[in-house]
Design an enzyme around this catalytic site. Structure first.
Site, mmCIF file in Angstrom:
data_model
loop_
_atom_site.group_PDB
_atom_site.id
_atom_site.type_symbol
_atom_site.label_atom_id
_atom_site.label_comp_id
_atom_site.label_asym_id
_atom_site.label_seq_id
_atom_site.Cartn_x
_atom_site.Cartn_y
_atom_site.Cartn_z
ATOM 1 N N GLU A 9 0.861 -1.194 0.000
ATOM 2 C CA GLU A 9 0.000 0.000 0.000
ATOM 3 C C GLU A 9 0.890 1.234 0.000
ATOM 4 O O GLU A 9 1.848 1.314 0.784
ATOM 5 C CB GLU A 9 -0.919 0.000 1.232
ATOM 6 C CG GLU A 9 -1.840 1.198 1.342
ATOM 7 C CD GLU A 9 -2.721 1.358 0.119
ATOM 8 O OE1 GLU A 9 -2.588 2.399 -0.543
ATOM 9 O OE2 GLU A 9 -3.531 0.442 -0.173
ATOM 10 N N ASP B 170 -8.016 1.379 -8.234
ATOM 11 C CA ASP B 170 -8.530 2.655 -8.735
ATOM 12 C C ASP B 170 -9.070 2.451 -10.153
ATOM 13 O O ASP B 170 -8.341 1.995 -11.033
ATOM 14 C CB ASP B 170 -7.405 3.691 -8.752
ATOM 15 C CG ASP B 170 -7.930 5.112 -8.937
ATOM 16 O OD1 ASP B 170 -8.871 5.293 -9.726
ATOM 17 O OD2 ASP B 170 -7.398 6.032 -8.301
ATOM 18 N N THR C 61 -15.793 -5.441 3.187
ATOM 19 C CA THR C 61 -15.098 -4.327 3.820
ATOM 20 C C THR C 61 -16.013 -3.105 3.900
ATOM 21 O O THR C 61 -17.070 -3.048 3.279
ATOM 22 C CB THR C 61 -13.842 -3.941 3.022
ATOM 23 O OG1 THR C 61 -14.244 -3.488 1.714
ATOM 24 C CG2 THR C 61 -12.903 -5.135 2.866
ATOM 25 N N ARG C 62 -15.563 -2.132 4.657
ATOM 26 C CA ARG C 62 -16.314 -0.889 4.783
ATOM 27 C C ARG C 62 -16.503 -0.238 3.410
ATOM 28 O O ARG C 62 -17.568 0.286 3.096
ATOM 29 C CB ARG C 62 -15.565 0.064 5.718
ATOM 30 C CG ARG C 62 -16.276 1.391 5.958
ATOM 31 C CD ARG C 62 -15.546 2.210 7.004
ATOM 32 N NE ARG C 62 -14.173 2.476 6.603
ATOM 33 C CZ ARG C 62 -13.279 3.098 7.366
ATOM 34 N NH1 ARG C 62 -13.606 3.454 8.600
ATOM 35 N NH2 ARG C 62 -12.065 3.330 6.943
ATOM 36 N N GLU D 48 -16.713 -1.743 0.498
ATOM 37 C CA GLU D 48 -17.715 -2.472 -0.279
ATOM 38 C C GLU D 48 -19.120 -2.244 0.261
ATOM 39 O O GLU D 48 -20.085 -2.118 -0.505
ATOM 40 C CB GLU D 48 -17.395 -3.961 -0.293
ATOM 41 C CG GLU D 48 -18.323 -4.751 -1.212
ATOM 42 C CD GLU D 48 -17.911 -6.191 -1.368
ATOM 43 O OE1 GLU D 48 -18.672 -6.959 -1.979
ATOM 44 O OE2 GLU D 48 -16.812 -6.559 -0.891
#
Length: 230
Positions: A86, A135, A208-209, A211
């Protein structure tokens, strides 16, 4: 390091699929990076050395965001070595806080441009590679910057062990179609769902948050799953 220098000379210029933005970072994330990253970080500019001495299957998540999924899969697979890449510092800080809270110790972090690093790795190294919600670069003129391109797909295939798994997910329909076309055309990769193209959500992929927010906005999610042929 001469070996690394030669490897970088032989590689293509990195695909810049990201832009470093001044994202919000909390005080806790800042402290976590300052105080703990060195213990978890792998040097993206050093010759590859397996942190687990070749005693564990290796998993790589590219662009782990806030680290929610990587922390979860590391807990699910305590016998694996889980590497996360990341570029954004707030996400790195978030992951470190989760690892510290749960005592998870089978994770290492690449806080750098992962493409340049990947080009230096030996073949057939990874059991699983995960790329979730990269992205989308939605504007037509931007789409050349999308991460999933033929050259990158070939690189990922080379890094997988025979039978190793490549998982991807996106909530952009046209990017999903591009991913499907690129990966289906990549020699050495086999779609695990040849009848439909897209795959069911893998068991390891938690919601996940990011999604959940997309679901509230009515976004469909497209999963893709491939294996490297023997």
């Amino acid at each position: 390091m001469p070996v690394m220098e030669e490897a970088l000379k032989a590689s293509h210029p990195p695909i810049r699929s990201f832009v470093l933005r001044q994202g919000r970072i909390t005080a806790a994330q800042t402290r976590a990076v300052a105080e703990h990253l060195s213990a978890w970080q792998m040097d993206a500019h050093a010759v590859w050395q397996d942190p687990w001495k070749s005693q564990r299957p290796l998993l790589l998540e590219i662009g782990f965001g806030n680290g929610e999924h990587l922390a979860a899969i590391a807990r699910q697979r305590p016998g694996w070595g889980c590497i996360g890449a990341e570029v954004h510092t707030p996400g790195v800080g978030s992951l470190l806080l989760q690892l510290l809270e749960t005592g998870t110790d089978n994770v290492r972090i690449i806080h750098d441009d992962v493409v340049t690093w990947l080009q230096t790795l030996p073949e057939a190294l990874l059991q699983c590679i995960i790329v979730q919600f990269p992205d989308p670069w939605p504007k037509k003129r931007q789409q050349k910057r999308r991460l999933i391109q033929p050259e990158f797909a070939a690189l990922l295939c080379r890094l997988l062990v025979p039978g190793g798994e490549l998982q991807m997910a996106t909530d952009w329909a046209d990017y999903a179609e591009q991913m499907l076309a690129v990966l289906n055309a990549t020699p050495g990769l086999q779609n695990t769902q040849p009848g439909t193209g897209y795959a069911p959500r893998p068991d390891n992929r938690i919601l996940t948050r990011f999604e959940r927010r997309g679901q509230r906005l009515g976004h469909a999610v497209y999963d893709l799953c491939y294996q490297r042929l023997p």
